[in-house]
Design a protein around this motif. Structure first.
Motif, PDB file in Angstrom:
ATOM      1  N   VAL A   1      44.478  34.604  38.312  1.00 49.00           N
ATOM      2  CA  VAL A   1      43.438  34.902  37.322  1.00 49.00           C
ATOM      3  C   VAL A   1      43.457  36.394  36.986  1.00 49.00           C
ATOM      4  CG1 VAL A   1      40.947  35.034  36.943  1.00 49.00           C
ATOM      5  CG2 VAL A   1      41.944  32.962  37.898  1.00 49.00           C
ATOM      6  N   LEU A   2      43.631  37.246  37.983  1.00 42.37           N
ATOM      7  CA  LEU A   2      43.708  38.684  37.720  1.00 42.37           C
ATOM      8  C   LEU A   2      44.866  39.011  36.780  1.00 42.37           C
ATOM      9  CD1 LEU A   2      42.925  40.240  41.217  1.00 42.37           C
ATOM     10  CD2 LEU A   2      41.642  40.623  39.107  1.00 42.37           C
ATOM     11  N   ARG A   3      45.954  38.265  36.894  1.00 37.60           N
ATOM     12  CA  ARG A   3      47.085  38.502  35.979  1.00 37.60           C
ATOM     13  C   ARG A   3      46.661  38.194  34.547  1.00 37.60           C
ATOM     14  NH1 ARG A   3      51.926  39.939  37.307  1.00 37.60           N
ATOM     15  NH2 ARG A   3      51.503  39.526  39.497  1.00 37.60           N
ATOM     16  N   GLY A   4      45.871  37.136  34.371  1.00 39.80           N
ATOM     17  CA  GLY A   4      45.361  36.821  33.033  1.00 39.80           C
ATOM     18  C   GLY A   4      44.380  37.860  32.536  1.00 39.80           C
ATOM     19  N   LEU A   5      43.514  38.361  33.427  1.00 40.90           N
ATOM     20  CA  LEU A   5      42.549  39.388  33.035  1.00 40.90           C
ATOM     21  C   LEU A   5      43.262  40.692  32.684  1.00 40.90           C
ATOM     22  CD1 LEU A   5      39.711  38.792  35.662  1.00 40.90           C
ATOM     23  CD2 LEU A   5      39.912  37.911  33.327  1.00 40.90           C
ATOM     24  N   ALA A   6      44.333  41.003  33.416  1.00 38.74           N
ATOM     25  CA  ALA A   6      45.095  42.213  33.106  1.00 38.74           C
ATOM     26  C   ALA A   6      45.711  42.121  31.715  1.00 38.74           C
ATOM     27  CB  ALA A   6      46.179  42.439  34.161  1.00 38.74           C
ATOM     28  N   LEU A   7      46.249  40.954  31.362  1.00 38.09           N
ATOM     29  CA  LEU A   7      46.808  40.767  30.016  1.00 38.09           C
ATOM     30  C   LEU A   7      45.725  40.918  28.956  1.00 38.09           C
ATOM     31  CD1 LEU A   7      49.151  37.687  30.579  1.00 38.09           C
ATOM     32  CD2 LEU A   7      49.876  39.986  29.950  1.00 38.09           C
ATOM     33  N   ARG A   8      44.533  40.435  29.264  1.00 39.82           N
ATOM     34  CA  ARG A   8      43.450  40.416  28.285  1.00 39.82           C
ATOM     35  C   ARG A   8      42.804  41.784  28.101  1.00 39.82           C
ATOM     36  NH1 ARG A   8      38.849  36.024  29.377  1.00 39.82           N
ATOM     37  NH2 ARG A   8      40.625  34.639  28.958  1.00 39.82           N
ATOM     38  N   HIS A   9      42.697  42.567  29.168  1.00 41.80           N
ATOM     39  CA  HIS A   9      41.868  43.769  29.110  1.00 41.80           C
ATOM     40  C   HIS A   9      42.617  45.092  29.305  1.00 41.80           C
ATOM     41  CE1 HIS A   9      38.137  41.483  28.991  1.00 41.80           C
ATOM     42  NE2 HIS A   9      38.595  40.727  29.974  1.00 41.80           N
ATOM     43  N   VAL A  10      43.745  45.099  30.028  1.00 40.15           N
ATOM     44  CA  VAL A  10      44.394  46.384  30.348  1.00 40.15           C
ATOM     45  C   VAL A  10      45.896  46.329  30.106  1.00 40.15           C
ATOM     46  CG1 VAL A  10      42.638  47.240  31.952  1.00 40.15           C
ATOM     47  CG2 VAL A  10      44.406  45.715  32.808  1.00 40.15           C
ATOM     48  N   ASP A  11      46.295  45.664  29.019  1.00 38.69           N
ATOM     49  CA  ASP A  11      47.693  45.638  28.584  1.00 38.69           C
ATOM     50  C   ASP A  11      48.640  45.117  29.655  1.00 38.69           C
ATOM     51  OD1 ASP A  11      46.978  46.722  26.101  1.00 38.69           O
ATOM     52  OD2 ASP A  11      47.041  48.760  26.899  1.00 38.69           O
ATOM     53  N   GLY A  12      48.156  44.213  30.495  1.00 36.10           N
ATOM     54  CA  GLY A  12      49.033  43.569  31.469  1.00 36.10           C
ATOM     55  C   GLY A  12      49.276  44.343  32.745  1.00 36.10           C
ATOM     56  N   VAL A  13      48.645  45.510  32.897  1.00 39.61           N
ATOM     57  CA  VAL A  13      48.870  46.327  34.107  1.00 39.61           C
ATOM     58  C   VAL A  13      48.012  45.766  35.246  1.00 39.61           C
ATOM     59  CG1 VAL A  13      48.719  48.618  35.131  1.00 39.61           C
ATOM     60  CG2 VAL A  13      49.351  48.356  32.712  1.00 39.61           C
ATOM     61  N   MET A  14      48.668  45.274  36.290  1.00 41.05           N
ATOM     62  CA  MET A  14      47.940  44.682  37.408  1.00 41.05           C
ATOM     63  C   MET A  14      47.266  45.759  38.249  1.00 41.05           C
ATOM     64  SD  MET A  14      47.905  41.369  37.644  1.00 41.05           S
ATOM     65  CE  MET A  14      47.799  40.904  39.376  1.00 41.05           C
ATOM     66  N   PRO A  15      46.041  45.503  38.740  1.00 41.12           N
ATOM     67  CA  PRO A  15      45.348  46.474  39.592  1.00 41.12           C
ATOM     68  C   PRO A  15      46.129  46.705  40.880  1.00 41.12           C
ATOM     69  CG  PRO A  15      44.202  44.357  39.606  1.00 41.12           C
ATOM     70  CD  PRO A  15      45.242  44.275  38.526  1.00 41.12           C
ATOM     71  N   SER A  16      46.104  47.947  41.376  1.00 40.41           N
ATOM     72  CA  SER A  16      46.925  48.305  42.535  1.00 40.41           C
ATOM     73  C   SER A  16      46.144  48.348  43.838  1.00 40.41           C
ATOM     74  CB  SER A  16      47.582  49.671  42.301  1.00 40.41           C
ATOM     75  OG  SER A  16      46.585  50.666  42.107  1.00 40.41           O
ATOM     76  N   GLY A  17      44.851  48.193  43.804  1.00 39.19           N
ATOM     77  CA  GLY A  17      44.064  48.238  45.026  1.00 39.19           C
ATOM     78  C   GLY A  17      42.763  47.492  44.866  1.00 39.19           C
ATOM     79  N   ALA A  18      41.994  47.419  45.969  1.00 36.78           N
ATOM     80  CA  ALA A  18      40.748  46.656  45.957  1.00 36.78           C
ATOM     81  C   ALA A  18      39.763  47.194  44.927  1.00 36.78           C
ATOM     82  CB  ALA A  18      40.120  46.668  47.346  1.00 36.78           C
ATOM     83  N   SER A  19      39.679  48.517  44.805  1.00 38.43           N
ATOM     84  CA  SER A  19      38.736  49.114  43.862  1.00 38.43           C
ATOM     85  C   SER A  19      39.102  48.753  42.425  1.00 38.43           C
ATOM     86  CB  SER A  19      38.709  50.633  44.027  1.00 38.43           C
ATOM     87  OG  SER A  19      37.869  51.227  43.069  1.00 38.43           O
ATOM     88  N   GLU A  20      40.398  48.820  42.102  1.00 36.40           N
ATOM     89  CA  GLU A  20      40.832  48.480  40.743  1.00 36.40           C
ATOM     90  C   GLU A  20      40.635  46.984  40.467  1.00 36.40           C
ATOM     91  OE1 GLU A  20      44.706  49.797  39.713  1.00 36.40           O
ATOM     92  OE2 GLU A  20      44.278  51.921  40.100  1.00 36.40           O
TER      93      GLU A  20
END
Length: 406
Positions: free
Chosen positions: A186-205
Motif C-alpha cells: 500500500v505504501l508503494r501505491g501511496l508513494a506513486l500517488r503523493h511523492v512521485d514514487g519515492v518510497m519512504p526510507s524510515g519509520a518517520s517518513e
C-alpha cells in the motif's frame, strides 16, 4: 533391472560428485539426457573410477568433459540408463525447467488478474519490487485486492484512523502495521500517488506518507504549528485559541482539537499566511506578529491538510510560501491547487531578489538538484531558477516574510 552389486559400485564415494553434477544438469534440462558437464576438480581416485565407468582413459590432471549421452550409453549395458540410475541413487528427479515455466505462467496469470482489479501502474510497481514473489498466487492476489481497497478508501480530505481502516478491510486493527506485506505494497501505491514514487526510507517518513494520504495512526500525536488563529464562535477550543493568539503564543493543534472548534477556524475573508519552516512562526511570535500563520513543517501531513481544508472552507484568503527548490515548487503547486491558495512572495522576481540579498550578505546557497518542476502560477519562475541554479530556502528571506506578517 539394475543389480544390487552394480548399484553398490555406482554409489561409491568416488562417483558421488559425478552423480550430483549429472542430476543438476538433467533436472535443469527438464529430465532429458542431453548436454555435458566439465570439471578439473577430480581427485586421483575419482579419475580412476571415471575411467572404469566411461571405458576410456581419463588423464591424471586437467579438465575432463563428460557428455550425458556417453554416460547413458555406458550405463545401458548393465542398467536401465542414466535417468534410472540417478533415481535409484538419489530419489525421484525433478523437472526444474518445467517448474520454472509453471511458476512463470502462474505469475503471468496472477499479475494479469491483479491488473484487472487494481491500478496497473501500482500493480507493476509491486511486481517489480518482488514483495509478493514468494507467496502462492492466491495469497498474493488476496493482498493485491485488499491493497486496492485500502488505496480506494484513502482520501486526504477525509482522514481515517489507520487501525480502523485495517480492521474494516483485513479483519484486524493490525493489518496495516509497519512490517506487514499489505502495508508495504500500500505504501508503494501511496508513494506513486503523493511523492512521485519515492518510497519512504524510515519509520518517520512512513508515518508522514500515511498521514499525507489521510491515514492517521491517531488524532492526538501529530500537530500543526499555528500563530494568531482567532476562531469566531463560543466553543471552548475557540476561546483557548483566541486567548493564546491575544497573548502572542504559538499553538500546536491536533486533528481532534481542530474538529472540536465546531465552527470555522477564522472568520470569512481573513488573510492566513502559510509557511513551510517553523522558524518563520518562531520569529513572527517573537516580533509580535498578529496575522494568522500556519506552518506545514515540510510536506503537509494529515493534520496540516485538515486545518488548511477547514480554513479554505471557511473562506479564508490563503497565501503560501515555501522553499525555492524543485520539491518546494511541487509542494507549492499542490497547496495552491488543492486549497485555492495564492502564492506569497513566490514569483521569479521574489526569487531573484532573495538570491541577490543572500549574495549581498555572503550567505552560501546550495545548487539546485533533481528534476525541474514547472511553477504553474508563474511561467517565468522555473526558467529563472534554472538560469541562477541555486536553492533559496525560507530562512534566507525571513526578514521579507516577517515584514508582511507585521
Amino acid at each position: 533391472m539394475t543389480s544390487r552389486a552394480t548399484l553398490d559400485w555406482l554409489g561409491g564415494p568416488e562417483l558421488a560428485d559425478l552423480w550430483d553434477r549429472l542430476r543438476a544438469r538433467v533436472e535443469g534440462n527438464g529430465v532429458v539426457v542431453r548436454g555435458h558437464i566439465r570439471s578439473a576438480h577430480w581427485s586421483p581416485d575419482e579419475r580412476r573410477r571415471l575411467s572404469m565407468l566411461l571405458g576410456r582413459s581419463v588423464p591424471p590432471t586437467g579438465t575432463v568433459t563428460i557428455t550425458l549421452t556417453e554416460v547413458d550409453e555406458r550405463l545401458r549395458a548393465t542398467t536401465d540408463g542414466l535417468l534410472a540410475v540417478l533415481e535409484a541413487l538419489g530419489g525421484p528427479l525433478r523437472d526444474r525447467a518445467g517448474e520454472r515455466r509453471a511458476r512463470r505462467d502462474t505469475a503471468v496469470r496472477l499479475w494479469d488478474e491483479a491488473a484487472r482489479v487494481a491500478d496497473r501502474d501500482w500493480v507493476d510497481a509491486v511486481r517489480r519490487s518482488g514483495s509478493l514473489a514468494r507467496l502462492p498466487a492466491a495469497e498474493a492476489l488476496r493482498l493485491i485486492e485488499q491493497g486496492a481497497r485500502v488505496l480506494a478508501a484513502l482520501d486526504p480530505d477525509h482522514p481515517v484512523g489507520r487501525g480502523d481502516l485495517a480492521a474494516r478491510i483485513t479483519g484486524t486493527a493490525h493489518g496495516l502495521d509497519d512490517g506487514t506485506l499489505l502495508a508495504r505494497i500500500v505504501l508503494r501505491g501511496l508513494a506513486l500517488r503523493h511523492v512521485d514514487g519515492v518510497m519512504p526510507s524510515g519509520a518517520s517518513e512512513r508515518r508522514d506518507l500515511w498521514r499525507l494520504a489521510g491515514a492517521a495512526t491517531d488524532e492526538v500525536s501529530a500537530t500543526v504549528l499555528t500563530l494568531g488563529l482567532r476562531p469566531p464562535g463560543h466553543s471552548a477550543a475557540g476561546r483557548l485559541l483566541r486567548e493564546r493568539a491575544d497573548a502572542g503564543f504559538e499553538t500546536h493543534l491536533t486533528v481532534r482539537e481542530i474538529r472540536r472548534l465546531s465552527g470555522p477556524p477564522v472568520a470569512a475573508g481573513t488573510t492566513v499566511y502559510i509557511c513551510e519552516n517553523p522558524r518563520v512562526v518562531e520569529l513572527a511570535a517573537d516580533r509580535g506578529a498578529s496575522t494568522p500563520l500556519v506552518c506545514t513543517a515540510g510536506n503537509p501531513a494529515t493534520v496540516v491538510t485538515t486545518l488548511l481544508g477547514a480554513l479554505a472552507e471557511a473562506g479564508a484568503d490563503l497565501r503560501y510560501h515555501g522553499d525555492f527548490d524543485w520539491p518546494g515548487l511541487a509542494m507549492a503547486d499542490r497547496v495552491l491547487r488543492r486549497f485555492g491558495a495564492s502564492p506569497w512572495r513566490m514569483t521569479a522576481l521574489d526569487y531573484e531578489a532573495g538570491v541577490s540579498l543572500a549574495r549581498t550578505h555572503a550567505t552560501p546557497l546550495e545548487p539546485l538538484t533533481g528534476n525541474p518542476h514547472d511553477a504553474t502560477w508563474d511561467p517565468e519562475l522555473t526558467p529563472t531558477m534554472l538560469a541562477l541554479g541555486v536553492k533559496l530556502e525560507e530562512e534566507t528571506v525571513l526578514d521579507l516574510l516577517l515584514a508582511d506578517l507585521s
